[in-house]
Design an enzyme around this catalytic site. Structure first.
Site, PDB file in Angstrom:
ATOM      1  N   HIS A   1       0.819  -1.215   0.000  1.00 19.41           N
ATOM      2  CA  HIS A   1       0.000   0.000   0.000  1.00 19.41           C
ATOM      3  C   HIS A   1       0.851   1.262   0.000  1.00 19.41           C
ATOM      4  O   HIS A   1       1.920   1.325   0.593  1.00 19.41           O
ATOM      5  CB  HIS A   1      -0.945  -0.001   1.207  1.00 19.41           C
ATOM      6  CG  HIS A   1      -0.233  -0.047   2.532  1.00 19.41           C
ATOM      7  ND1 HIS A   1       0.224   1.073   3.182  1.00 19.41           N
ATOM      8  CD2 HIS A   1       0.097  -1.092   3.326  1.00 19.41           C
ATOM      9  CE1 HIS A   1       0.801   0.737   4.322  1.00 19.41           C
ATOM     10  NE2 HIS A   1       0.736  -0.585   4.429  1.00 19.41           N
ATOM     11  N   ASP A   2       0.369   2.265  -0.727  1.00 16.78           N
ATOM     12  CA  ASP A   2       0.959   3.607  -0.776  1.00 16.78           C
ATOM     13  C   ASP A   2       2.340   3.645  -1.426  1.00 16.78           C
ATOM     14  O   ASP A   2       3.060   4.636  -1.293  1.00 16.78           O
ATOM     15  CB  ASP A   2       1.033   4.231   0.629  1.00 16.78           C
ATOM     16  CG  ASP A   2      -0.324   4.289   1.302  1.00 16.78           C
ATOM     17  OD1 ASP A   2      -1.192   5.035   0.813  1.00 16.78           O
ATOM     18  OD2 ASP A   2      -0.538   3.566   2.297  1.00 16.78           O
TER      19      ASP A   2
ATOM     20  N   GLY B   1       4.967  -1.255   2.486  1.00 16.42           N
ATOM     21  CA  GLY B   1       4.176  -0.053   2.272  1.00 16.42           C
ATOM     22  C   GLY B   1       5.016   1.208   2.193  1.00 16.42           C
ATOM     23  O   GLY B   1       6.091   1.307   2.783  1.00 16.42           O
TER      24      GLY B   1
END
Length: 267
Positions: free
Chosen positions: A126-127, A144
């Site tokens: 994520h991100d 992440g």
């Protein structure tokens, strides 16, 4: 739901209401496509591909069987907020790859550039912000919030710690555990990765100027030896090589904000 008339969809696949399927897409058997998924022109899903979330996949990207794209981030802080995954054009996403959307705390979007190769079992957390022309070999993983520059190559089974940055043109060896930022054009290897030199082969393949490469090699030696802190030496070589674009790329990377240390050569 919007399906272009030229799209080919196998009758065993499920396309939920709201999904957008662009022209000339090919969706093979037993795929699932969620209601907020958008496929650009010419996207191909081989079979058994699962697409979910607010996910956009760019033109010409091909995804192989059993990839899981856009499903809930692997972050205990995630509370179901509406976040996004944006994948660029002409990527090859191989079997069992996972790519997760962003989180509210990380800016709300995971972004993957154009023209990448993501081999079997790769994970993009994520991100993450991943550049163009990136290659991740089998089972390489990004934690992440990682930032990966253009033309980075990450070897099989390598892992990149969350919040790390890898500068453009860097090469990460197989099985490496990267826990600190890697300078542009660096070569890294080892189970607790250290900087082994410069990715000279990659620079030459991309047509870098020979004189600039020689200047970068000299600057690399100066950067990791001598008096003063690493940041002080980076500032000095930036001033010493003002016309060398490769050196300036390295020093600009080192002067930008980060929460991690830098990967350095073994002493």
């Amino acid at each position: 739901m919007s399906i272009d008339p030229s799209a080919q969809i196998h009758p065993t696949s499920v396309v939920e209401d709201g999904a957008v399927i662009g022209p000339d897409c090919k969706i093979g058997p037993l795929c699932t496509i969620g209601p907020e998924v958008m496929l650009g022109a010419g996207v191909e899903l081989k079979s058994h591909v699962a697409l979910a979330g607010w996910t956009h996949i760019g033109d010409g990207t091909t995804i192989w069987p059993f990839a899981s794209i856009g499903h809930r981030p692997q972050d205990l802080k995630f509370a179901g907020e509406r976040t996004q995954l944006v994948i660029g054009k002409n990527n090859m996403i191989r079997e069992h790859v996972t790519m997760n959307p962003g989180t509210e705390g990380g800016g709300g979007v995971t972004r993957v550039g154009d023209g990448g190769l993501y081999m079997m079992g790769v994970h993009v957390g994520h991100d993450c912000m991943v550049g163009n022309g990136v290659v991740l070999a089998n089972n390489a993983s990004l934690g992440g919030h990682c930032i990966i520059g253009d033309n980075v190559v990450i070897g099989a089974l390598a892992g990149v710690h969350q919040f790390c940055r890898i500068g453009r043109g860097a090469m990460i060896g197989g099985l490496a555990a990267v826990v600190s930022d890697v300078i542009p054009f660096g070569t890294v290897m080892g189970d607790r990765a250290s900087l082994a030199g410069l990715n000279l082969v990659g620079l030459r393949r991309r047509g870098a100027d020979k004189a600039e490469i020689q200047g970068l090699r000299a600057a690399f030696t100066e950067l990791f030896s001598g008096d003063g802190s690493l940041h002080e030496r980076a500032a000095e070589i930036s001033a010493r090589y003002p016309q060398n674009s490769l050196v300036q790329t390295v020093t600009e990377f080192m002067s930008s904000e980060t929460s991690r240390h830098f990967t350095t050569p073994d002493t």
